[in-house]
Design an enzyme around this catalytic site. Structure first.
Site, PDB file in Angstrom:
ATOM      1  N   LYS A 171      -0.223 -25.041 -17.949  1.00 12.91           N
ATOM      2  CA  LYS A 171      -1.071 -25.099 -18.984  1.00 12.91           C
ATOM      3  C   LYS A 171      -0.592 -24.201 -20.243  1.00 12.91           C
ATOM      4  O   LYS A 171      -0.699 -23.078 -20.409  1.00 12.91           O
ATOM      5  CB  LYS A 171      -2.641 -24.684 -18.528  1.00 12.91           C
ATOM      6  CG  LYS A 171      -3.609 -25.244 -19.476  1.00 12.91           C
ATOM      7  CD  LYS A 171      -3.628 -24.454 -20.767  1.00 12.91           C
ATOM      8  CE  LYS A 171      -4.655 -24.076 -21.515  1.00 12.91           C
ATOM      9  NZ  LYS A 171      -4.356 -23.898 -22.829  1.00 12.91           N
ATOM     10  N   GLU A 246       0.127 -11.008 -16.473  1.00 10.96           N
ATOM     11  CA  GLU A 246       0.935 -10.229 -17.342  1.00 10.96           C
ATOM     12  C   GLU A 246      -0.062 -10.158 -18.598  1.00 10.96           C
ATOM     13  O   GLU A 246      -0.222 -11.201 -19.147  1.00 10.96           O
ATOM     14  CB  GLU A 246       2.472 -10.768 -17.815  1.00 10.96           C
ATOM     15  CG  GLU A 246       3.213  -9.809 -18.308  1.00 10.96           C
ATOM     16  CD  GLU A 246       3.128  -9.771 -19.912  1.00 10.96           C
ATOM     17  OE1 GLU A 246       2.324  -8.957 -20.383  1.00 10.96           O
ATOM     18  OE2 GLU A 246       3.728 -10.492 -20.594  1.00 10.96           O
ATOM     19  N   CYS A 280       3.784  -8.864 -26.222  1.00  9.70           N
ATOM     20  CA  CYS A 280       3.283  -8.020 -25.274  1.00  9.70           C
ATOM     21  C   CYS A 280       4.065  -6.704 -24.981  1.00  9.70           C
ATOM     22  O   CYS A 280       3.389  -5.613 -25.090  1.00  9.70           O
ATOM     23  CB  CYS A 280       3.137  -8.908 -23.737  1.00  9.70           C
ATOM     24  SG  CYS A 280       4.427  -9.671 -23.441  1.00  9.70           S
ATOM     25  N   GLU A 379      -4.469  -3.557 -28.222  1.00  7.65           N
ATOM     26  CA  GLU A 379      -3.200  -4.401 -28.803  1.00  7.65           C
ATOM     27  C   GLU A 379      -3.683  -5.237 -29.815  1.00  7.65           C
ATOM     28  O   GLU A 379      -4.577  -5.782 -29.963  1.00  7.65           O
ATOM     29  CB  GLU A 379      -2.953  -5.283 -27.572  1.00  7.65           C
ATOM     30  CG  GLU A 379      -1.413  -5.788 -27.477  1.00  7.65           C
ATOM     31  CD  GLU A 379      -1.521  -6.480 -26.237  1.00  7.65           C
ATOM     32  OE1 GLU A 379      -2.389  -7.436 -25.679  1.00  7.65           O
ATOM     33  OE2 GLU A 379      -0.159  -6.923 -25.916  1.00  7.65           O
TER      34      GLU A 379
HETATM   35  P1  NAD Z   1      -5.779 -15.837 -24.302  1.00  8.00           P
HETATM   36  O1  NAD Z   1      -5.613 -15.068 -23.418  1.00  8.00           O
HETATM   37  O2  NAD Z   1      -6.858 -16.425 -25.053  1.00  8.00           O
HETATM   38  O3  NAD Z   1      -4.866 -17.189 -24.026  1.00  8.00           O
HETATM   39  C1  NAD Z   1      -3.601 -17.267 -23.130  1.00  8.00           C
HETATM   40  C2  NAD Z   1      -3.681 -18.439 -22.433  1.00  8.00           C
HETATM   41  O4  NAD Z   1      -4.666 -18.574 -21.497  1.00  8.00           O
HETATM   42  C3  NAD Z   1      -3.689 -19.754 -23.464  1.00  8.00           C
HETATM   43  O5  NAD Z   1      -2.825 -20.893 -22.610  1.00  8.00           O
HETATM   44  C4  NAD Z   1      -5.036 -20.067 -23.232  1.00  8.00           C
HETATM   45  O6  NAD Z   1      -5.331 -21.533 -23.521  1.00  8.00           O
HETATM   46  C5  NAD Z   1      -5.474 -19.730 -21.957  1.00  8.00           C
HETATM   47  N1  NAD Z   1      -7.058 -19.445 -21.602  1.00  8.00           N
HETATM   48  C6  NAD Z   1      -7.981 -19.174 -22.714  1.00  8.00           C
HETATM   49  N2  NAD Z   1      -9.084 -19.068 -22.179  1.00  8.00           N
HETATM   50  C7  NAD Z   1      -8.919 -19.561 -20.718  1.00  8.00           C
HETATM   51  C8  NAD Z   1      -9.940 -19.435 -19.662  1.00  8.00           C
HETATM   52  N3  NAD Z   1     -11.183 -19.378 -19.710  1.00  8.00           N
HETATM   53  N4  NAD Z   1      -9.253 -19.764 -18.386  1.00  8.00           N
HETATM   54  C9  NAD Z   1      -8.198 -20.102 -18.368  1.00  8.00           C
HETATM   55  N5  NAD Z   1      -7.107 -19.878 -19.413  1.00  8.00           N
HETATM   56  C10 NAD Z   1      -7.683 -19.561 -20.533  1.00  8.00           C
HETATM   57  O7  NAD Z   1      -4.748 -15.149 -25.704  1.00  8.00           O
HETATM   58  P2  NAD Z   1      -5.027 -15.564 -27.104  1.00  8.00           P
HETATM   59  O8  NAD Z   1      -6.433 -15.808 -27.514  1.00  8.00           O
HETATM   60  O9  NAD Z   1      -4.023 -16.695 -27.338  1.00  8.00           O
HETATM   61  O10 NAD Z   1      -4.564 -14.192 -27.841  1.00  8.00           O
HETATM   62  C11 NAD Z   1      -5.576 -13.027 -27.850  1.00  8.00           C
HETATM   63  C12 NAD Z   1      -5.100 -11.835 -27.530  1.00  8.00           C
HETATM   64  O11 NAD Z   1      -4.134 -11.768 -26.245  1.00  8.00           O
HETATM   65  C13 NAD Z   1      -3.871 -11.524 -28.564  1.00  8.00           C
HETATM   66  O12 NAD Z   1      -4.260 -10.885 -29.601  1.00  8.00           O
HETATM   67  C14 NAD Z   1      -2.949 -10.525 -27.399  1.00  8.00           C
HETATM   68  O13 NAD Z   1      -3.780  -9.311 -27.621  1.00  8.00           O
HETATM   69  C15 NAD Z   1      -3.309 -11.029 -26.239  1.00  8.00           C
HETATM   70  N6  NAD Z   1      -2.180 -11.634 -25.733  1.00  8.00           N
HETATM   71  C16 NAD Z   1      -1.331 -11.290 -24.959  1.00  8.00           C
HETATM   72  C17 NAD Z   1       0.039 -12.002 -24.674  1.00  8.00           C
HETATM   73  C18 NAD Z   1       0.972 -11.382 -23.701  1.00  8.00           C
HETATM   74  O14 NAD Z   1       2.128 -11.849 -23.597  1.00  8.00           O
HETATM   75  N7  NAD Z   1       0.681 -10.557 -22.776  1.00  8.00           N
HETATM   76  C19 NAD Z   1       0.383 -13.188 -24.948  1.00  8.00           C
HETATM   77  C20 NAD Z   1      -0.876 -14.056 -25.828  1.00  8.00           C
HETATM   78  C21 NAD Z   1      -1.893 -13.369 -26.170  1.00  8.00           C
END
Ligand code: NAD
Length: 477
Positions: A171, A246, A280, A379
């Protein structure tokens, strides 16, 4: 109009609804992806299960490795095309987009070579017994991927899972799907059996949640925010499904007075500027020993003032952020810094050539950020470096370890004993001594402690995480 990829077929979602694909460089939609739902996840999980039972589990480890090697070569052939796709989808400067495509090549190559080196053990036991362990795949693995490094995170996650004998349902982030759909098509072209690698696009709370809850998924690998990491764990806990998480970090770059500053300077900058700080493992905190604090900030200030955020195709220092809400998030942190009297040492600029509507943020260097402040604790996921001074090793360790995160850390010192002491005392999954990031290091196990998550991706270690250990005891007298 890229579709879901299930059972080696491009398929529409059950609902036939779509989501727009937005170009972060101008904020304009230019394509669509499927807005999938639980029904599509179910279809993909069933395809993965069929493949596992009928084909994938019958291949030898060497045959799985050969397929991954073919995929690596195919991705290499298409590296420019994939980089171009990713550049537009995520707003990446040209060099970064190419580096990401080449990292994907390398992930598949590494795991291709590793597939048939994974084995169990024999254990000396009671007289009359022979005991051995087998490394078995979990089965169907689910992969929830973020938008910041789609190809790289896909490569490290799916590469390891396939090599270990799992079949995968992926996904991707709704903000960055296109390159991964293309790679799944390439996998089919090189001979991956139908169902080995499936992609279902859509919103996290719809598709990601359905994947985490699906009873046919035997392991979940998630990279993203701590908030969603918690939701994934809760969903997986309902059926005791193992999870690898992660969840990001607040990486300290710790610079002692005896450091080689000329060597350190480019790392200190790129650790926060790379991918516009949307990393990250970004080095988003700069901890400097007091005697070096002012001179180092002066030098860094000069570099920051020269940094440019601009159109990705011009290969600037920074491209746009991924989306409007991310830009607002970064601006919100900077507004808060201003309101709380945190001083700016220097800022870069946004180039005149950018299109209106793009999500550009200039890099900013802040000083004397109080260790308890949001900017030192949370972050930002943007190009904002928070500097603060420290007095001695104990103080540096207290600051470095003084957040909820523990993903990576960098230490700069010429003192060999101190290098070891610091590497031991800093709580993080990776510590870099006199460097930051170690060039990405496909071979190097990566993951965090505390709120940065658990489990390891990358390297050989990740393969172990994509297996379960079976102990077999023979009594033969
Ligand atoms: P997020 O955690 O919302 O999204 C990451 C993934 O999870 C996406 O594929 C998203 O569609 C999915 N997701 C979202 N809600 C979900 C749910 N309820 N159940 C299962 N999967 C779900 O991250 P974001 O909104 O894209 O970014 C927000 C913050 O997250 C960023 O500002 C950053 O701080 C952090 N982030 C961290 C990393 C990392 O590499 N650790 C990567 C992206 C974002």
């Amino acid at each position: 109009m890229p579709l879901n990829f299930i059972d080696n077929q491009a398929v529409r979602s059950a609902s036939s609804q779509t989501l727009p694909v937005i170009d972060p460089a101008d904020g304009q939609p230019y394509d669509t992806i499927e807005r999938s739902s639980a029904a599509d996840v179910d279809m993909a999980v069933q395809a993965a299960r069929r493949c596992l039972d009928t084909t994938w589990s019958r291949l030898s480890a060497a045959e799985r490795g050969r397929l991954l090697m073919k995929l690596s070569a195919k991705v290499a052939e298409h590296a420019d095309e994939l980089a171009t796709i990713e550049q537009r989808d995520c707003g990446k400067p040209t060099q970064q987009a190419r580096a990401d495509a080449l990292a994907l090549v390398r992930y598949f190559e590494f795991y291709a070579g590793a597939a048939d080196k994974l084995h169990g053990d024999t254990i000396p036991y009671l007289d009359g017994y022979s005991v051995l362990t087998w490394r078995e795949p979990h089965g169907v693995t689910g992969h929830v991927i973020p938008w910041n490094y789609p190809m790289q995170i896909f490569g490290r996650s799916v590469g390891g899972a396939l090599a270990a004998g799992n079949t995968c349902v992926v996904k991707p982030s709704e903000d960055a799907c296109l390159s991964l759909i293309r790679v799944a098509g390439l996998a089919a072209e090189v001979g991956f059996p139908a169902g080995a690698l499936n992609i279902v696009t859509g919103y996290g709370h719809e598709v990601g949640d359905a994947l985490a809850r699906h009873p046919g998924v035997d392991h979940i690998s998630f990279t993203g925010s701590p908030r969603v990491g918690t939701l994934i764990q809760q969903a997986a806990a309902e059926r005791h499904c193992p999870v690898t998480l992660e969840l990001g970090g607040k990486g300290p770059q710790i610079v002692f007075e005896d450091a080689d500053i000329d060597a350190a300077l480019p790392f200190l900058v790129s650790a926060i500027v790379q991918n516009s700080g949307q990393t990250c493992s970004a080095g988003s905190r700069l901890l400097v020993q007091r005697g070096l604090y002012e001179p180092l900030l002066a030098r860094l200030g000069e570099v920051f003032r020269a940094l440019r955020a601009g159109p990705p195709a011009l290969d600037p220092d920074l491209g746009p952020l991924i989306r409007q809400t991310q830009l607002e998030r970064v601006r919100g942190f900077l507004d808060q810094a201003r309101a709380d009297g945190i001083a700016t040492v220097a800022a870069g600029h946004v180039m005149d050539e950018v299109a209106a509507g793009g999500y550009y943020a200039a890099p900013v260097l802040l000083r004397d950020v109080p260790p308890g402040h949001r900017l030192a604790q949370e972050e930002v996921f943007g190009p904002v470096l928070a500097a603060m001074p420290f007095d001695d090793e104990d103080h540096a360790v207290a600051l470095a370890n003084g957040t909820a995160f523990g993903l990576v850390a960098g230490v700069w010192t010429r003192d060999g004993a101190r290098q070891f002491r610091m590497a031991r005392r800093v709580k993080a999954g990776q510590v870099f001594v006199n460097n930051y990031g170690a060039g990405g290091g496909v071979e190097l196990p990566f993951g965090g402690v505390k709120s940065s998550g658990y489990g390891r991706e990358k390297g050989f270690e990740a393969l172990l995480g994509f297996t379960t250990l079976k102990t077999v005891a023979f009594r033969h007298g």
